[in-house]
Design an enzyme around this catalytic site. Structure first.
Site, PDB file in Angstrom:
ATOM      1  N   SER A 174      -3.684  -5.108  -7.025  1.00 47.64           N
ATOM      2  CA  SER A 174      -4.245  -6.445  -6.848  1.00 47.64           C
ATOM      3  C   SER A 174      -5.410  -6.609  -7.800  1.00 47.64           C
ATOM      4  CB  SER A 174      -4.728  -6.624  -5.405  1.00 47.64           C
ATOM      5  OG  SER A 174      -5.512  -7.802  -5.262  1.00 47.64           O
TER       6      SER A 174
ATOM      7  N   TYR B  41      -8.276  -4.085   2.823  1.00 45.49           N
ATOM      8  CA  TYR B  41      -7.260  -4.374   1.812  1.00 45.49           C
ATOM      9  C   TYR B  41      -7.767  -3.990   0.417  1.00 45.49           C
ATOM     10  CZ  TYR B  41      -3.861  -7.002  -0.956  1.00 45.49           C
ATOM     11  OH  TYR B  41      -2.893  -7.367  -1.867  1.00 45.49           O
TER      12      TYR B  41
END
Length: 239
Positions: free
Chosen positions: A134, A147
């Site tokens: 990400s 996350y």
């Protein structure tokens, strides 16, 4: 990498970014095995012409079952895309079991699948491991510490794995999407990249043999980080 004729496994491949990666790989001539948990979405993927395997990769038993299901099959490409978020807010209740599942799915599962499939990948004339991290692996947001931490961990693992496999027939690509329009980001108010375009860019990076795919706005974040990590972190921590 020439995609045509290859066999690819895409985890989290029945929805969102994973499904779009699978579609672009199939369009490029690959045979694609989609791995997911939802029976309805797996049935839809099967109707599109994908092979499917049902599996929950948020635990060791699910990862080992997938490796077993793939035993003896010639796998050329492993796309570790499956992932989830988990709420961690010091000012609100949080679910430690959900956090544990998130950490396992986002970090442990890719490592375990690579360990289980690496001998087979090394035996292929040309192979690739794609780890989907990400833009938040570059600089974290305060809204998603778990996350962000898992994606940063997978990013570091991917860099080290690439160095270990240098000079072999197994290429390692890290794909760093921005915020993408998926079910997981429904509540995110920011502008989102369409999932089909994200999948297209990742597969294009695979075909080009790149080491890193900074997708969409992640390219700008990476450029800022290369100039000033402090500025990138200050911007993203409030994102």
């Amino acid at each position: 990498m020439r995609i045509s004729g290859k066999t690819a496994v895409v985890t989290g491949g029945s929805d969102g970014i994973g499904l779009e990666i699978a579609r672009h790989l199939k369009a490029a001539g690959a045979g694609v095995i989609v791995v997911g948990r939802d029976p309805g979405r797996l049935a839809a993927a099967l109707a599109e012409g994908f092979d499917t395997i049902a599996g929950d990769l948020s635990n060791a038993a699910g990862c080992d079952a997938l490796v077993g299901a793939l035993a003896g099959r010639p796998i050329d490409i492993l796309v570790n895309n499956a992932g989830m978020g988990a709420t961690f807010d010091v000012n609100a209740p949080f679910d430690l079991a959900e956090i544990d599942r998130c950490i396992y799915l986002n970090v442990n599962a890719p490592i375990r699948l690579i360990a289980g499939l690496l001998d087979g990948l090394r035996a292929r004339p040309e192979a690739m491991i794609v780890n989907v991290t990400s833009g938040l692996a570059i600089a974290p947001s305060a809204k998603g510490p778990v996350y962000c931490g898992t994606k940063a961990g997978l990013r570091s693992f991917t860099m080290a794995l690439r160095a270990q496999l240098a000079g072999t027939r197994v290429h390692v690509l890290e794909a760093l999407p921005p915020v993408v329009e998926t079910r997981m980001t429904e509540a995110n108010p920011h502008n989102k990249m369409p999932a089909p375009e994200c999948g297209r860019q990742i597969v294009a990076a695979m075909q080009a043999g790149r080491k890193q795919a900074n997708v969409g706005m992640t390219a700008l974040l990476n450029a800022v980080y290369n100039v000033s990590p402090a500025i990138a972190r200050r911007v993203m921590i409030r994102y």
